[in-house]
Scaffold this motif. Structure first.
Motif, mmCIF file in Angstrom:
data_model
loop_
_atom_site.group_PDB
_atom_site.id
_atom_site.type_symbol
_atom_site.label_atom_id
_atom_site.label_comp_id
_atom_site.label_asym_id
_atom_site.label_seq_id
_atom_site.Cartn_x
_atom_site.Cartn_y
_atom_site.Cartn_z
ATOM 1 N N ALA A 74 -20.358 29.096 -16.965
ATOM 2 C CA ALA A 74 -19.217 27.838 -16.934
ATOM 3 C C ALA A 74 -20.064 26.858 -17.865
ATOM 4 O O ALA A 74 -19.210 26.200 -18.449
ATOM 5 C CB ALA A 74 -19.364 27.609 -15.298
ATOM 6 N N ASP A 75 -21.237 26.704 -17.693
ATOM 7 C CA ASP A 75 -21.857 25.279 -18.692
ATOM 8 C C ASP A 75 -21.531 25.576 -19.961
ATOM 9 O O ASP A 75 -21.284 24.697 -20.841
ATOM 10 C CB ASP A 75 -23.329 25.486 -18.234
ATOM 11 C CG ASP A 75 -23.605 25.145 -16.968
ATOM 12 O OD1 ASP A 75 -22.815 24.165 -16.386
ATOM 13 O OD2 ASP A 75 -24.725 25.381 -16.349
ATOM 14 N N LEU A 76 -21.794 27.034 -20.634
ATOM 15 C CA LEU A 76 -21.633 27.146 -21.986
ATOM 16 C C LEU A 76 -20.046 26.879 -22.415
ATOM 17 O O LEU A 76 -19.598 26.358 -23.304
ATOM 18 C CB LEU A 76 -21.862 28.839 -22.489
ATOM 19 C CG LEU A 76 -23.165 28.960 -22.356
ATOM 20 C CD1 LEU A 76 -23.389 30.772 -22.396
ATOM 21 C CD2 LEU A 76 -23.946 28.347 -23.547
ATOM 22 N N LEU A 77 -19.032 27.263 -21.378
ATOM 23 C CA LEU A 77 -17.648 27.178 -21.806
ATOM 24 C C LEU A 77 -17.294 25.718 -21.766
ATOM 25 O O LEU A 77 -16.595 25.229 -22.502
ATOM 26 C CB LEU A 77 -16.905 27.839 -20.597
ATOM 27 C CG LEU A 77 -15.337 27.893 -20.724
ATOM 28 C CD1 LEU A 77 -14.902 28.565 -22.195
ATOM 29 C CD2 LEU A 77 -14.621 28.693 -19.514
ATOM 30 N N LEU A 78 -17.912 24.910 -20.711
ATOM 31 C CA LEU A 78 -17.675 23.528 -20.795
ATOM 32 C C LEU A 78 -18.313 22.743 -22.172
ATOM 33 O O LEU A 78 -17.734 22.008 -22.786
ATOM 34 C CB LEU A 78 -18.557 22.818 -19.680
ATOM 35 C CG LEU A 78 -18.203 21.461 -19.472
ATOM 36 C CD1 LEU A 78 -17.011 20.769 -19.516
ATOM 37 C CD2 LEU A 78 -19.086 20.892 -18.263
ATOM 38 N N GLY A 79 -19.539 23.356 -22.543
ATOM 39 C CA GLY A 79 -20.007 22.844 -23.773
ATOM 40 C C GLY A 79 -19.427 23.130 -25.070
ATOM 41 O O GLY A 79 -19.036 22.362 -25.907
ATOM 42 N N VAL A 80 -18.486 24.197 -24.964
ATOM 43 C CA VAL A 80 -17.673 24.784 -26.118
ATOM 44 C C VAL A 80 -16.480 23.755 -26.122
ATOM 45 O O VAL A 80 -15.894 23.281 -27.271
ATOM 46 C CB VAL A 80 -17.211 25.958 -25.835
ATOM 47 C CG1 VAL A 80 -15.977 26.531 -26.851
ATOM 48 C CG2 VAL A 80 -18.228 26.999 -26.210
ATOM 49 N N LYS A 81 -16.019 23.476 -24.764
ATOM 50 C CA LYS A 81 -14.828 22.591 -24.981
ATOM 51 C C LYS A 81 -15.122 21.136 -25.290
ATOM 52 O O LYS A 81 -14.349 20.557 -26.047
ATOM 53 C CB LYS A 81 -14.087 22.515 -23.516
ATOM 54 C CG LYS A 81 -13.519 23.503 -22.996
ATOM 55 C CD LYS A 81 -13.148 23.665 -21.398
ATOM 56 C CE LYS A 81 -12.517 24.725 -21.448
ATOM 57 N NZ LYS A 81 -11.982 24.888 -19.559
ATOM 58 N N ILE A 82 -16.399 20.686 -24.877
ATOM 59 C CA ILE A 82 -16.806 19.386 -25.543
ATOM 60 C C ILE A 82 -17.017 19.405 -26.861
ATOM 61 O O ILE A 82 -16.528 18.350 -27.606
ATOM 62 C CB ILE A 82 -18.272 18.897 -24.704
ATOM 63 C CG1 ILE A 82 -17.867 18.747 -23.183
ATOM 64 C CG2 ILE A 82 -18.597 17.732 -25.458
ATOM 65 C CD1 ILE A 82 -19.004 18.501 -22.276
#
Length: 320
Positions: A74-82
């Motif tokens: 989830a953190d990686l996915l959020l980082g990709v979006k950012i």
């Protein structure tokens, strides 16, 4: 192009050189400022997006290795979006700044060329006054031209789809696509004669912009369209040669090579743009002369009358 058309084309080039000689310092200042600002945007784009893109690629690799149920997914996915939002934001800001610089460079080049062509003096205050009042009209015209351009691209793609679908051989498909692309590019070069002249009209004529400027350009260019087409072909061929030369020496792994090539292309683009708007301004005056129309530089005359009238009133008050 016959002998008469060729001689007229040579006259346009000769007049353009004369105009450049009359206001060469002013024109060099405008072009240099445009090149420096665009180069600054280029370097800003490279140094601001490269770390974000590298981080994005790293996170995408980790996402592929990690499963959806892993703790850090989830953190990686959020980082990709950012990272994606950051890249889009940076690119949008740079694109907007580039459009503003291009608009001011275009208007400045056309104004200086028009004043020099008429052998009139141009003070810096007069230039700034006309520059600020002449930007909205070409912006509106550019918006309409963009719509026509996207419509033309869509039309070309619609015509190209059946060729791609029904062609089975790869070599034949490439040959047809390249041939079709060349024809479409040449026809676009022919259409853009009216578009560029419409931009010149939008800058120099107060009440003519948008669809009106495009319509007037279509009527004004009659009899001299081949001249504009020849100018566009010259610019197109020069651009193709320079781009191909830059591709031959490009090293995608070297940041310094990318920056040098990018700066070289920015310089070339600035010089070509200046030349194109300069020659089209001369072409505009040639078309006006051919059609027997009066040259309109109302903004300059109104400003001069206002300044003369204000000075007269001031002298009268002081003397009284």
């Amino acid at each position: 192009m016959g002998l008469y058309e060729f001689s007229s084309f040579v006259v346009i080039l000769r007049e353009s050189i004369k105009v450049l000689a009359k206001n060469g310092q002013f024109m060099a200042t405008i072009t240099t400022a445009s090149i420096l600002l665009n180069s600054l945007l280029l370097f800003t784009n490279i140094f601001s997006t490269k770390p974000v893109i590298h981080d994005l690629l790293s996170k995408e690799t980790l996402l592929l290795l990690a499963g959806p149920g892993s703790p850090g997914f989830a953190d990686l996915l959020l980082g990709v979006k950012i990272d994606v939002r950051t890249i889009i934001g940076i690119e949008s800001a740079i694109l907007l700044a580039s459009l503003i610089i291009s608009l001011f460079s275009m208007v400045s080049t056309i104004l200086v060329s028009a004043i020099a062509h008429q052998d009139k003096a141009l003070s810096f205050n007069d230039f700034l006054s006309r520059l600020t009042r002449s930007c909205i009209r070409p912006f509106i015209t550019s918006f309409h031209i963009t719509i026509y351009l996207y419509g033309y691209i869509f039309f070309v793609l619609v015509l190209l789809i059946p060729l791609v679908v029904f062609c089975d051989h790869l070599f034949t498909l490439k040959a047809i696509s390249i041939s079709f692309g060349i024809v479409a590019l040449i026809f676009w070069t022919y259409l853009s004669v009216v578009w560029v002249l419409a931009l010149v009209i939008s800058v120099l004529e107060q009440n003519c912009y948008g669809i009106g400027a495009l319509g007037k350009a279509g009527g004004l260019i009659k009899g001299k369209r081949l001249h504009g087409f020849a100018l566009n072909i010259f610019v197109l061929l020069a651009s193709i040669v320079v781009v191909q030369c830059s591709r031959m020496i490009r090293d995608p792994k070297s940041l310094s090579i990318q920056m040098i090539i990018g700066f070289f292309l920015t310089v070339f683009s600035g010089l070509v743009t200046m030349f194109q708007y300069l020659t089209y301004t001369v072409l505009y005056f040639q078309c006006k002369k051919t059609h027997g129309e009066e040259i309109e530089l109302q903004a300059s005359m109104e400003y001069s009358k206002y300044r003369w009238g204000f000075s007269t009133i001031t002298n009268f008050v002081v003397s009284s």
